[in-house]
Design a protein around this motif. Structure first.
Motif, short mmCIF file in Angstrom:
data_model
loop_
_atom_site.label_atom_id
_atom_site.label_comp_id
_atom_site.label_asym_id
_atom_site.label_seq_id
_atom_site.Cartn_x
_atom_site.Cartn_y
_atom_site.Cartn_z
N GLN A 24 0.83 -1.21 0.00
CA GLN A 24 0.00 0.00 0.00
C GLN A 24 0.87 1.26 0.00
OE1 GLN A 24 -2.53 -0.53 3.40
NE2 GLN A 24 -4.17 -1.44 2.16
N GLU A 25 1.95 1.25 0.74
CA GLU A 25 2.83 2.41 0.78
C GLU A 25 3.50 2.63 -0.57
OE1 GLU A 25 5.43 1.48 3.98
OE2 GLU A 25 4.06 2.24 5.51
N ILE A 26 3.91 1.57 -1.22
CA ILE A 26 4.51 1.68 -2.55
C ILE A 26 3.49 2.24 -3.54
CG2 ILE A 26 5.47 0.35 -4.48
CD1 ILE A 26 6.73 -1.50 -2.37
N LEU A 27 2.26 1.77 -3.48
CA LEU A 27 1.21 2.26 -4.36
C LEU A 27 0.94 3.75 -4.14
CD1 LEU A 27 -0.91 1.61 -6.51
CD2 LEU A 27 -2.49 1.03 -4.65
N VAL A 28 0.92 4.18 -2.88
CA VAL A 28 0.70 5.58 -2.55
C VAL A 28 1.85 6.44 -3.08
CG1 VAL A 28 0.56 7.23 -0.64
CG2 VAL A 28 -0.82 5.16 -0.59
N VAL A 29 3.08 5.96 -2.94
CA VAL A 29 4.23 6.71 -3.43
C VAL A 29 4.18 6.82 -4.95
CG1 VAL A 29 6.75 6.63 -3.67
CG2 VAL A 29 5.70 6.18 -1.45
N ILE A 30 3.83 5.75 -5.63
CA ILE A 30 3.73 5.78 -7.09
C ILE A 30 2.63 6.75 -7.53
CG2 ILE A 30 3.08 4.41 -9.12
CD1 ILE A 30 4.54 2.05 -7.79
N LEU A 31 1.48 6.71 -6.88
CA LEU A 31 0.39 7.63 -7.23
C LEU A 31 0.77 9.07 -6.94
CD1 LEU A 31 -2.76 5.64 -6.04
CD2 LEU A 31 -2.05 6.14 -8.39
N PHE A 32 1.49 9.31 -5.86
CA PHE A 32 1.93 10.67 -5.53
C PHE A 32 2.90 11.20 -6.57
CE2 PHE A 32 4.69 13.67 -3.25
CZ PHE A 32 3.73 14.59 -2.84
N ILE A 33 3.84 10.37 -6.99
CA ILE A 33 4.79 10.78 -8.01
C ILE A 33 4.08 11.03 -9.34
CG2 ILE A 33 6.76 9.98 -9.41
CD1 ILE A 33 7.78 8.58 -6.86
N ALA A 34 3.11 10.18 -9.68
CA ALA A 34 2.35 10.39 -10.91
C ALA A 34 1.56 11.70 -10.84
CB ALA A 34 1.40 9.21 -11.14
N ALA A 35 0.99 12.03 -9.68
CA ALA A 35 0.26 13.28 -9.53
C ALA A 35 1.20 14.48 -9.65
CB ALA A 35 -0.47 13.31 -8.18
N LEU A 36 2.39 14.38 -9.11
CA LEU A 36 3.37 15.47 -9.24
C LEU A 36 3.77 15.68 -10.70
CD1 LEU A 36 5.81 14.93 -6.23
CD2 LEU A 36 4.16 16.78 -6.55
N ILE A 37 3.97 14.59 -11.42
CA ILE A 37 4.32 14.69 -12.83
C ILE A 37 3.16 15.31 -13.61
CG2 ILE A 37 4.79 13.34 -14.92
CD1 ILE A 37 6.36 11.40 -13.09
N TYR A 38 1.94 14.92 -13.30
CA TYR A 38 0.75 15.45 -13.99
C TYR A 38 0.61 16.95 -13.75
CZ TYR A 38 -4.13 16.17 -15.20
OH TYR A 38 -5.30 16.66 -15.73
N VAL A 39 0.72 17.38 -12.50
CA VAL A 39 0.59 18.79 -12.17
C VAL A 39 1.76 19.58 -12.77
CG1 VAL A 39 0.58 20.45 -10.27
CG2 VAL A 39 -0.80 18.40 -10.12
N GLY A 40 2.96 19.04 -12.71
CA GLY A 40 4.10 19.70 -13.31
C GLY A 40 3.94 19.86 -14.81
N ASN A 41 3.40 18.87 -15.47
CA ASN A 41 3.15 18.94 -16.90
C ASN A 41 2.11 20.01 -17.22
OD1 ASN A 41 3.33 18.29 -19.59
ND2 ASN A 41 1.88 16.61 -19.46
N MET A 42 1.05 20.09 -16.41
CA MET A 42 0.04 21.12 -16.63
C MET A 42 0.62 22.52 -16.46
SD MET A 42 -3.36 19.49 -14.82
CE MET A 42 -4.13 21.07 -14.78
N ILE A 43 1.45 22.71 -15.44
CA ILE A 43 2.07 24.01 -15.21
C ILE A 43 3.01 24.35 -16.35
CG2 ILE A 43 3.67 25.25 -13.70
CD1 ILE A 43 2.39 23.73 -11.34
#
Length: 52
Positions: free
Chosen positions: A4-23
Motif C-alpha cells: 500500500q505504501e509503494i502504491l501511494v508513493v507511485i500515485l503521488f509521483i504520478a500526480a506530481l508529474i501530472y501537475v508539473g506537466n500542466m504548469i
C-alpha cells in the motif's frame, strides 16, 4: 515498505508529474503567442476598428 505504501508513493509521483506537466504547458503556451500574432485565425473579413 508494504504494498500500500509503494502504491501511494507511485500515485503521488504520478500526480506530481501530472501537475508539473500542466504548469509547464500553461507557461509554455503563453510564450508561444505574441501580442498580435492572431494565432492562425483569419480576421480579414472583420472591419478594422482603427479605420473610421
Amino acid at each position: 515498505m508494504g504494498a500500500q505504501e509503494i502504491l501511494v508513493v507511485i500515485l503521488f509521483i504520478a500526480a506530481l508529474i501530472y501537475v508539473g506537466n500542466m504548469i509547464y504547458k500553461n507557461f509554455n503556451a503563453k510564450k508561444s503567442c505574441g501580442s498580435n500574432c492572431k494565432c492562425g485565425i483569419d480576421f480579414s473579413d472583420l472591419p478594422d476598428p482603427e479605420k473610421k
